[in-house]
Design an enzyme around this catalytic site. Structure first.
Site, PDB file in Angstrom:
ATOM      1  CD  GLU A 136     -37.419 -39.022  39.528  1.00 55.68           C
ATOM      2  OE1 GLU A 136     -37.019 -37.848  39.619  1.00 55.68           O
ATOM      3  OE2 GLU A 136     -37.290 -39.853  40.442  1.00 55.68           O
ATOM      4  CD  GLU A 141     -37.135 -44.501  44.090  1.00 50.25           C
ATOM      5  OE1 GLU A 141     -36.279 -43.640  44.356  1.00 50.25           O
ATOM      6  OE2 GLU A 141     -38.258 -44.223  43.616  1.00 50.25           O
TER       7      GLU A 141
END
Length: 339
Positions: A136, A141
Site C-alpha cells: 500500500e 493522507e
C-alpha cells in the site's frame, strides 16, 4: 551496432538509458470518464470509520458525487454534511478498475476533504492477496485539522527505507505493519514539512499537483502548490504527454533502501476515500485542537454535520504514465486496507 570509440559507446549507453526511461501516457481520468473507470466500494469500512460507503446510483442520487460542479471541470466526491444525529454518515470510496505495477501517477487536485473527524486518503493498494502482501502506498493522507501531508508505505516484513534522498521528515523507517516497536499498522512514513501540503492550507491555495513515481529502485513523491507546478504537467503544455521526473529535483519523499519494491508492491489500484474517526482520526482525537469540540470524535461527527462541509474532493485529473505495457483490469476479488 558497431561503435568505434569509447566516448561514442558511453554516449550510446547514456542515450539508451534515458530513452528507456521515457514516460508515455497510459490512462487519463477526468470528469468525462472518471466514474466509468472506478468501482464504488460498498463493504464496511476496514478502518472502522463512522461511514457507510454508497454505490454509484445512491451516491449520485444523494448528490455526494458529481462532475463539473459549479461550472468547473473537476470531479466532486463528498460525504453527508447535512443530516443531524447520524452515527454513520454516507460517504464514497472508489477503487480503479485497472491495476498497475510501475509507473508515474499524477494527481491534479483543487480541494481535499478537511475538518475535525475527517480522514481522507488518495493511495495505491495492492490487490489479489491478503493485505498488505502486495503493498500500500499512501500518497495524500491525514486526519482532523492536519496541515502537513503524510506519505506512508505499508508492507509485510523485509522492507526498510533509508533516511536520505528526500526533503521531507522521516517519521518511521520500517514499512512492516507488524513492527510492534513503531506501532501496529504504522508502516514507514515521511511527512511533508510544507504546511500548505494538506488540509485547509492546501485548499486555500487552490490545491496543487502530487506526482508519484514507482520503479524497481524507489517510490518517489513530489508536491507542487498551485502556482508552482512544473510547466510540463500543465494540461496545455506540449510536453504534458512526456513528463520527465529527472527535471523535478529532490522529491519530498523517497522510499528506498533495504526493500525489494518489485516483491512488495504488485497489482495496485488507485483509491480515493473519505472516512470519519476510525483507527486514526478517532484514536488521535484527544491529542489536537478538535478535542475541545466534543468529548469523542464519534460524538462530534454524529451531531455536528455543519462541521463537515469542507469534507469533499475536487479532482481535476488523475494521469498515469508508464515505460512499458499499461495496467490491467482488476478481478472480482479486491483487498481492503486493514484486512
Amino acid at each position: 551496432m558497431r561503435l568505434s570509440q569509447p566516448t561514442t559507446l558511453a554516449t550510446f549507453l547514456l542515450t539508451s538509458r534515458f530513452a528507456a526511461a521515457a514516460y508515455t501516457p497510459v490512462d487519463t481520468f477526468t470528469s468525462t470518464n472518471f466514474f466509468s473507470a472506478f468501482k464504488f466500494f460498498t463493504d464496511p469500512d476496514p478502518t472502522n470509520g463512522q461511514v457507510t460507503y454508497l454505490d454509484l446510483p445512491t451516491a449520485a442520487t444523494s448528490t455526494l458525487i458529481a462532475t463539473a460542479p459549479q461550472a468547473s471541470n473537476a470531479i466532486y466526491l463528498s460525504l453527508d454534511s447535512t443530516t443531524p444525529s447520524l452515527p454513520k454518515r454516507p460517504s464514497v470510496r472508489l477503487n480503479s478498475l485497472k491495476t498497475y505495477n510501475k509507473g508515474l501517477f499524477v494527481l491534479d487536485l483543487q480541494h481535499m476533504p478537511t475538518g475535525c473527524g475527517v480522514w481522507p486518503a488518495f493511495w495505491l493498494l495492492g490487490t489479489g492477496a491478503t493485505w498488505p502482501i502486495n503493498g500500500e502506498i499512501d500518497i495524500v493522507e491525514g486526519v482532523n485539522n492536519q496541515r502537513n501531508n503524510s506519505m506512508t508505505l505499508h508492507t509485510t516484513a523485509g522492507c526498510r527505507i533509508r533516511s536520505e534522498g528526500f526533503t521531507g521528515h522521516l517519521d518511521t523507517a520500517d514499512c512492516d505493519v507488524n513492527n510492534a516497536t513503531q506501532g501496529k499498522n504504522m508502516g514507514c512514513g515521511i511527512r511533508n514539512p510544507a504546511a500548505g501540503s494538506f488540509g485547509a492550507g492546501f485548499n486555500a491555495n487552490g490545491g496543487g499537483v502530487v506526482a508519484t513515481e514507482v520503479t524497481s529502485q524507489a517510490i518517489s513523491i513530489w508536491f507542487w502548490p498551485r502556482g508552482a507546478v512544473p510547466a510540463e504537467l500543465s494540461p496545455s503544455s506540449s510536453s504534458a504527454t512526456t513528463p520527465d521526473p529527472s527535471k523535478w529535483g529532490t522529491p519530498v519523499a523517497r522510499f528506498a533502501g533495504d526493500c525489494d519494491i518489485d516483491a512488495h508492491f504488485k497489482d495496485m489500484q488507485i483509491v480515493f476515500d473519505t472516512t470519519l474517526c476510525g483507527d486514526w482520526a478517532g484514536q488521535t482525537w484527544t491529542k489536537g485542537e478538535c478535542a475541545a469540540k466534543a468529548p469523542t470524535c464519534e460524538a462530534y461527527v454524529k451531531d455536528h454535520p455543519e462541521g463537515l462541509t469542507e469534507a469533499y474532493w475536487l479532482v481535476n485529473s488523475v494521469k498515469v504514465f508508464e515505460q512499458g505495457q499499461g495496467g490491467k483490469k482488476v478481478g472480482r476479488r479486491e483487498r481492503r486496507r486493514g484486512l
